[in-house]
Design a protein around this motif. Structure first.
Motif, short mmCIF file in Angstrom:
data_model
loop_
_atom_site.label_atom_id
_atom_site.label_comp_id
_atom_site.label_asym_id
_atom_site.label_seq_id
_atom_site.Cartn_x
_atom_site.Cartn_y
_atom_site.Cartn_z
N LEU A 149 0.83 -1.21 0.00
CA LEU A 149 0.00 0.00 0.00
C LEU A 149 0.87 1.26 0.00
N GLN A 150 2.01 1.16 0.68
CA GLN A 150 2.91 2.32 0.75
C GLN A 150 3.39 2.71 -0.65
N LYS A 151 3.51 1.71 -1.53
CA LYS A 151 3.99 1.97 -2.90
C LYS A 151 2.84 2.30 -3.86
N SER A 152 1.60 2.21 -3.38
CA SER A 152 0.43 2.40 -4.26
C SER A 152 0.15 3.88 -4.51
N ASN A 153 -0.84 4.13 -5.37
CA ASN A 153 -1.24 5.52 -5.69
C ASN A 153 -2.22 6.09 -4.68
N ILE A 154 -2.61 5.31 -3.69
CA ILE A 154 -3.65 5.74 -2.75
C ILE A 154 -3.08 6.84 -1.84
N ASP A 155 -3.86 7.92 -1.67
CA ASP A 155 -3.36 9.07 -0.91
C ASP A 155 -3.39 8.86 0.60
N ILE A 156 -4.52 8.30 1.08
CA ILE A 156 -4.76 8.23 2.53
C ILE A 156 -5.05 6.77 2.93
N ILE A 157 -4.45 6.33 4.03
CA ILE A 157 -4.74 4.98 4.54
C ILE A 157 -5.38 5.13 5.91
N SER A 158 -6.53 4.49 6.07
CA SER A 158 -7.31 4.60 7.30
C SER A 158 -7.20 3.30 8.08
N LEU A 159 -6.87 3.40 9.38
CA LEU A 159 -6.73 2.17 10.16
C LEU A 159 -7.25 2.35 11.58
N GLU A 160 -7.38 1.20 12.26
CA GLU A 160 -8.03 1.13 13.57
C GLU A 160 -6.97 1.10 14.67
N CYS A 161 -6.97 2.13 15.53
CA CYS A 161 -5.93 2.20 16.57
C CYS A 161 -6.45 2.33 18.00
N GLN A 162 -7.68 2.77 18.19
CA GLN A 162 -8.17 2.99 19.56
C GLN A 162 -8.65 1.69 20.19
N ASN A 163 -8.09 1.34 21.35
CA ASN A 163 -8.45 0.09 22.05
C ASN A 163 -8.18 -1.14 21.21
N SER A 164 -7.37 -1.00 20.16
CA SER A 164 -7.02 -2.18 19.37
C SER A 164 -5.61 -2.59 19.79
N HIS A 165 -5.22 -3.78 19.42
CA HIS A 165 -3.88 -4.25 19.76
C HIS A 165 -2.94 -4.11 18.56
N VAL A 166 -3.22 -3.11 17.74
CA VAL A 166 -2.35 -2.84 16.59
C VAL A 166 -1.09 -2.15 17.11
N PRO A 167 0.08 -2.74 16.90
CA PRO A 167 1.32 -2.06 17.33
C PRO A 167 1.48 -0.77 16.52
N ILE A 168 1.59 0.34 17.23
CA ILE A 168 1.58 1.63 16.55
C ILE A 168 2.78 1.79 15.62
N ASP A 169 3.87 1.03 15.89
CA ASP A 169 5.05 1.18 15.03
C ASP A 169 4.84 0.62 13.63
N LEU A 170 3.73 -0.10 13.40
CA LEU A 170 3.43 -0.56 12.03
C LEU A 170 3.22 0.62 11.08
N LEU A 171 2.91 1.79 11.66
CA LEU A 171 2.72 2.98 10.83
C LEU A 171 4.00 3.34 10.07
N GLU A 172 5.13 2.91 10.61
CA GLU A 172 6.40 3.17 9.92
C GLU A 172 6.39 2.59 8.51
N LEU A 173 5.64 1.48 8.32
CA LEU A 173 5.57 0.81 7.02
C LEU A 173 4.87 1.65 5.96
N ILE A 174 4.07 2.64 6.39
CA ILE A 174 3.37 3.48 5.40
C ILE A 174 3.77 4.95 5.54
N ARG A 175 4.97 5.16 6.08
CA ARG A 175 5.44 6.54 6.22
C ARG A 175 5.42 7.23 4.86
N GLY A 176 4.98 8.48 4.87
CA GLY A 176 4.87 9.23 3.61
C GLY A 176 3.43 9.34 3.15
N LYS A 177 2.61 8.36 3.53
CA LYS A 177 1.18 8.44 3.21
C LYS A 177 0.47 9.30 4.26
#
Length: 342
Positions: free
Chosen positions: A242-270
């Motif tokens: 997705l980081q390499k795609s043409n999509i401008d904005i990526i929406s994800l679930e972070c509140q009360n989820s167990h998503v490690p916030i450092d995964l955002l590093e994978l889409i830096r720039g978006k």
């Protein structure tokens, strides 16, 4: 958006009880004919006012004019028989009775364009419109015609692109494609799902977003989340591509989820539409809790690319809870704006 940390919602907002049965998805309408058309427009106005009152920056229709984020779009297409129903497993999670693809799918007329024009007339704020993504569409059907998930997804991508171009012409600023399926079918996402999504947004000049979440706060989803363990790393499978795609904005679930916030590093720039509101609970976040979630994200997202939002749609919640959560989102973003400007 020139404003720092512009707020928005992921999609649906609760329907007023005079329009449909409240706190349900796929809730039947309580009006019909001309009254239904008028009722939907009234509900859209109500929720536009609620969003404005709460200080939401990028507003939407709250999906007041549709029963369901996927099936309402499909209902308007040729090649799908809603009388001929089959039970399928949706997103490998729960059984649902769905319509059948019986022939070539096509779109004879616009689906949401008049509704989008109506919203555009009501406000000068930026507006966002949600469409189902190709992969989530095929996952909400029984296909008796193409017999190929990929082939059907590409057909839907062409149809979505027609609709998206007309929505853009109607004055929509951000077109969001809802793809909760991206958190489930990883091989397909990487093989052809992201490519099909890019086909759906081909030629658009407005901003585009993809919303990938763990689903509404319904039992089937909350039960599934309990099986995911202490770390939800599903995004890791699809973010690199997705980081390499043409999509401008990526929406994800972070509140009360167990998503490690450092995964955002994978889409830096978006640009990141960050879910800072939990839609699977009636507990209303405090502004400070929202600010804390956003603060954590700022280690991996530049402030000018962070768009505070909700985890998912809020259709199953009560109006009072949804209103409280909108207020908290707005107030939490404001805390952080003040910190950043200081």
């Amino acid at each position: 958006m020139n404003k720092l940390l512009p707020t928005s919602t992921a999609g649906s907002l609760p329907k007023p009880l005079w329009l449909a049965e409240p706190e349900k998805i796929w809730s039947p309408w309580r009006l019909e004919g001309e009254e239904l058309i008028e009722g939907k427009q009234d509900a859209l106005r109500v929720w536009l006012q609620e969003q404005q009152h709460a200080g939401i920056d990028i507003v939407s229709d709250g999906e007041q004019t549709r029963q369901h984020f996927v099936t309402t779009f499909i209902e308007h297409l040729d090649g799908v028989d809603f009388e001929k129903r089959k039970t399928v497993k949706i997103r490998d999670r729960y059984d649902a009775s769905v319509p059948t693809v019986v022939g070539a799918v096509s779109r004879q007329k616009p689906v949401f364009v008049e509704d989008a024009k109506f919203l555009r007339q009501q406000t000068k704020q930026p507006i966002k419109w949600a469409l189902p993504g190709p992969m989530t569409m095929i996952d909400t059907l029984y296909d008796a015609h193409y017999k190929s998930r990929e082939e059907l997804a590409w057909e839907f991508a062409v149809i979505l692109n027609q609709e998206a171009k007309e929505l853009e012409a109607a004055g929509v600023d951000i077109i969001q494609f809802d793809e909760p399926s991206f958190n489930v079918f990883f091989d397909e996402v990487n093989d052809w799902g992201i490519a099909a999504l890019e086909r759906a947004m081909e030629g658009l000049k407005c901003e585009t977003a993809v919303h990938i979440c763990y689903g509404y706060g319904i039992k089937a989803n909350t039960d599934w989340k309990k099986t995911l363990g202490s770390e939800w790393r599903q995004y890791e499978e699809v973010f690199p591509k997705l980081q390499k795609s043409n999509i401008d904005i990526i929406s994800l679930e972070c509140q009360n989820s167990h998503v490690p916030i450092d995964l955002l590093e994978l889409i830096r720039g978006k640009k990141i539409m960050l879910g800072a509101i939990d839609v699977a609970t009636n507990i209303i976040e405090t502004p400070e809790e929202v600010a804390a979630t956003l603060r954590r994200a700022l280690q991996f997202v530049d402030a000018d690319k962070l768009y505070p939002s909700t985890n998912c749609g809020m259709a199953p919640l009560s109006r009072a809870v949804a209103r409280g959560k909108l207020n908290a989102l707005s107030a939490g973003a404001e805390i952080l704006r003040r910190e950043l400007s200081a």
